[in-house]
Design a protein around this motif. Structure first.
Motif, PDB file in Angstrom:
ATOM      1  N   GLY A 161       0.818  -1.216   0.000  1.00 51.08           N
ATOM      2  CA  GLY A 161       0.000   0.000   0.000  1.00 51.08           C
ATOM      3  C   GLY A 161       0.850   1.264   0.000  1.00 51.08           C
ATOM      4  O   GLY A 161       2.044   1.232  -0.312  1.00 51.08           O
ATOM      5  N   ALA A 162       0.218   2.377   0.374  1.00 50.85           N
ATOM      6  CA  ALA A 162       0.905   3.671   0.388  1.00 50.85           C
ATOM      7  C   ALA A 162       1.823   3.756   1.610  1.00 50.85           C
ATOM      8  O   ALA A 162       1.538   3.184   2.660  1.00 50.85           O
ATOM      9  CB  ALA A 162      -0.122   4.791   0.423  1.00 50.85           C
ATOM     10  N   SER A 163       2.911   4.514   1.449  1.00 49.93           N
ATOM     11  CA  SER A 163       3.893   4.630   2.534  1.00 49.93           C
ATOM     12  C   SER A 163       3.403   5.601   3.615  1.00 49.93           C
ATOM     13  O   SER A 163       2.538   6.450   3.367  1.00 49.93           O
ATOM     14  CB  SER A 163       5.221   5.147   1.977  1.00 49.93           C
ATOM     15  N   ASP A 164       4.020   5.501   4.787  1.00 51.90           N
ATOM     16  CA  ASP A 164       3.715   6.441   5.866  1.00 51.90           C
ATOM     17  C   ASP A 164       4.078   7.869   5.452  1.00 51.90           C
ATOM     18  O   ASP A 164       3.401   8.820   5.823  1.00 51.90           O
ATOM     19  CB  ASP A 164       4.495   6.055   7.135  1.00 51.90           C
ATOM     20  N   GLU A 165       5.159   7.994   4.680  1.00 47.63           N
ATOM     21  CA  GLU A 165       5.584   9.342   4.242  1.00 47.63           C
ATOM     22  C   GLU A 165       4.490   9.987   3.398  1.00 47.63           C
ATOM     23  O   GLU A 165       4.191  11.162   3.542  1.00 47.63           O
ATOM     24  CB  GLU A 165       6.884   9.263   3.416  1.00 47.63           C
ATOM     25  N   ALA A 166       3.910   9.204   2.499  1.00 49.56           N
ATOM     26  CA  ALA A 166       2.850   9.743   1.635  1.00 49.56           C
ATOM     27  C   ALA A 166       1.632  10.113   2.472  1.00 49.56           C
ATOM     28  O   ALA A 166       1.050  11.190   2.307  1.00 49.56           O
ATOM     29  CB  ALA A 166       2.481   8.720   0.564  1.00 49.56           C
ATOM     30  N   LYS A 167       1.285   9.247   3.390  1.00 48.76           N
ATOM     31  CA  LYS A 167       0.104   9.512   4.226  1.00 48.76           C
ATOM     32  C   LYS A 167       0.314  10.763   5.074  1.00 48.76           C
ATOM     33  O   LYS A 167      -0.620  11.524   5.320  1.00 48.76           O
ATOM     34  CB  LYS A 167      -0.180   8.311   5.132  1.00 48.76           C
ATOM     35  N   ALA A 168       1.548  10.975   5.502  1.00 45.48           N
ATOM     36  CA  ALA A 168       1.830  12.116   6.385  1.00 45.48           C
ATOM     37  C   ALA A 168       1.584  13.455   5.690  1.00 45.48           C
ATOM     38  O   ALA A 168       1.166  14.406   6.342  1.00 45.48           O
ATOM     39  CB  ALA A 168       3.270  12.035   6.881  1.00 45.48           C
ATOM     40  N   VAL A 169       1.833  13.518   4.393  1.00 48.20           N
ATOM     41  CA  VAL A 169       1.676  14.820   3.720  1.00 48.20           C
ATOM     42  C   VAL A 169       0.342  14.954   2.982  1.00 48.20           C
ATOM     43  O   VAL A 169       0.034  16.018   2.453  1.00 48.20           O
ATOM     44  CB  VAL A 169       2.829  15.098   2.720  1.00 48.20           C
ATOM     45  N   ALA A 170      -0.437  13.888   2.980  1.00 53.54           N
ATOM     46  CA  ALA A 170      -1.695  13.919   2.210  1.00 53.54           C
ATOM     47  C   ALA A 170      -2.680  14.920   2.803  1.00 53.54           C
ATOM     48  O   ALA A 170      -2.749  15.097   4.022  1.00 53.54           O
ATOM     49  CB  ALA A 170      -2.326  12.533   2.219  1.00 53.54           C
ATOM     50  N   ASP A 171      -3.443  15.561   1.923  1.00 55.29           N
ATOM     51  CA  ASP A 171      -4.523  16.425   2.398  1.00 55.29           C
ATOM     52  C   ASP A 171      -5.706  15.572   2.859  1.00 55.29           C
ATOM     53  O   ASP A 171      -6.419  15.941   3.781  1.00 55.29           O
ATOM     54  CB  ASP A 171      -4.948  17.375   1.270  1.00 55.29           C
ATOM     55  N   HIS A 172      -5.934  14.480   2.167  1.00 56.25           N
ATOM     56  CA  HIS A 172      -6.983  13.540   2.574  1.00 56.25           C
ATOM     57  C   HIS A 172      -6.514  12.114   2.283  1.00 56.25           C
ATOM     58  O   HIS A 172      -5.883  11.873   1.251  1.00 56.25           O
ATOM     59  CB  HIS A 172      -8.273  13.735   1.758  1.00 56.25           C
ATOM     60  N   ASP A 173      -6.880  11.194   3.161  1.00 59.68           N
ATOM     61  CA  ASP A 173      -6.827   9.767   2.820  1.00 59.68           C
ATOM     62  C   ASP A 173      -8.202   9.454   2.247  1.00 59.68           C
ATOM     63  O   ASP A 173      -9.218   9.853   2.828  1.00 59.68           O
ATOM     64  CB  ASP A 173      -6.654   8.905   4.077  1.00 59.68           C
ATOM     65  N   ILE A 174      -8.238   8.752   1.130  1.00 56.72           N
ATOM     66  CA  ILE A 174      -9.548   8.406   0.570  1.00 56.72           C
ATOM     67  C   ILE A 174      -9.657   6.892   0.441  1.00 56.72           C
ATOM     68  O   ILE A 174      -8.666   6.192   0.194  1.00 56.72           O
ATOM     69  CB  ILE A 174      -9.812   9.098  -0.789  1.00 56.72           C
ATOM     70  N   VAL A 175     -10.878   6.405   0.585  1.00 63.43           N
ATOM     71  CA  VAL A 175     -11.105   4.962   0.523  1.00 63.43           C
ATOM     72  C   VAL A 175     -12.289   4.670  -0.393  1.00 63.43           C
ATOM     73  O   VAL A 175     -13.234   5.455  -0.476  1.00 63.43           O
ATOM     74  CB  VAL A 175     -11.339   4.383   1.946  1.00 63.43           C
ATOM     75  N   ILE A 176     -12.201   3.557  -1.067  1.00 68.19           N
ATOM     76  CA  ILE A 176     -13.340   3.025  -1.823  1.00 68.19           C
ATOM     77  C   ILE A 176     -13.981   1.997  -0.891  1.00 68.19           C
ATOM     78  O   ILE A 176     -13.330   1.005  -0.518  1.00 68.19           O
ATOM     79  CB  ILE A 176     -12.866   2.344  -3.123  1.00 68.19           C
ATOM     80  N   PRO A 177     -15.217   2.253  -0.479  1.00 69.97           N
ATOM     81  CA  PRO A 177     -15.824   1.352   0.523  1.00 69.97           C
ATOM     82  C   PRO A 177     -15.833  -0.103   0.043  1.00 69.97           C
ATOM     83  O   PRO A 177     -16.114  -0.379  -1.123  1.00 69.97           O
ATOM     84  CB  PRO A 177     -17.242   1.901   0.673  1.00 69.97           C
TER      85      PRO A 177
END
Ligand code: SAM
Length: 190
Positions: free
Chosen positions: A123-139
């Motif tokens: 999946g996505a790295s912690d670094e990417a998640k840290a700078v993201a404006d939003h985490d998005i999910v497909i239910p």
């Protein structure tokens, strides 16, 4: 090349969305990269960003060569990629299977937007998640936890395309005219 073909290329280039992009973070299976880039072309994305970090020892550039209609920028690491996208004023969305992530349909994709898709296994790295404006999910309502990355990309990108169509964003040329002409010529015209 026939005038009809030239017209077709021009039409495609005139609809390209320079302020909508995808970042593939260590997505390395050729068929996945290829499928995502194909969807990017279909929704009018002009440029895709790829991150292939040495630690994964993937073959850089796999499957991108034939995607002549979508430009590619490669980054050596995720921080460089995020810095460039943020520097361009993009909202960065990280697709992420988390309980706190926002439903992907609740996002405004008419804003300048970069959507990051993560590696097939990790999946996505912690670094990417840290700078993201939003985490998005497909239910997800079934037994499997996640979709194939190219399927996830198609769903999110077509929501972006839907919103941008309603907003009339495909009716205004975003690519500078000189670039349009250069690309049309690069692709074989006349
Ligand atoms: N075990 C990984 C994880 O926990 O993230 C699964 C990775 S999934 C097979 C590969 C990529 O597809 C993810 O990083 C994400 O970009 C995208 N993806 C797949 N299913 C998704 C979903 N339901 N919501 C958001 N993104 C999804």
């Amino acid at each position: 090349m026939s005038p009809e073909r030239y017209q077709r290329i021009r039409q495609v280039l005139e609809r390209r969305q320079t302020d909508l992009t995808v970042c593939l973070e260590n997505v390395h299976k050729p068929h996945n990269v290829s499928a995502v880039v194909r969807t990017c072309d279909a929704v009018g994305i002009h440029r895709v960003h790829t991150v292939w970090e040495k630690k994964y020892q993937f073959r850089r550039g796999t499957a991108m060569g034939s995607q002549q209609w979508v430009r590619q920028t490669n980054h050596d690491n995720i921080n460089d990629a995020m810095a460039e996208l943020k520097g361009q004023g993009m909202q960065v969305l990280v697709t992420h299977l988390s309980d706190t992530a926002v439903d992907f349909r609740d996002i405004d994709y008419t804003k300048p937007t970069a959507i990051l898709f993560g590696q097939e296994k990790y999946g996505a790295s912690d670094e990417a998640k840290a700078v993201a404006d939003h985490d998005i999910v497909i239910p997800m309502m079934g037994m499997v936890q996640s979709l194939n990355v190219s399927v996830a990309a198609a769903l999110v990108l077509y929501e972006a395309q839907r919103q941008r169509t309603i907003a009339g964003m495909y009716n205004t040329q975003q690519l500078p005219e000189e670039e349009c002409q250069a690309l049309a010529f690069q692709n074989g015209y006349p």
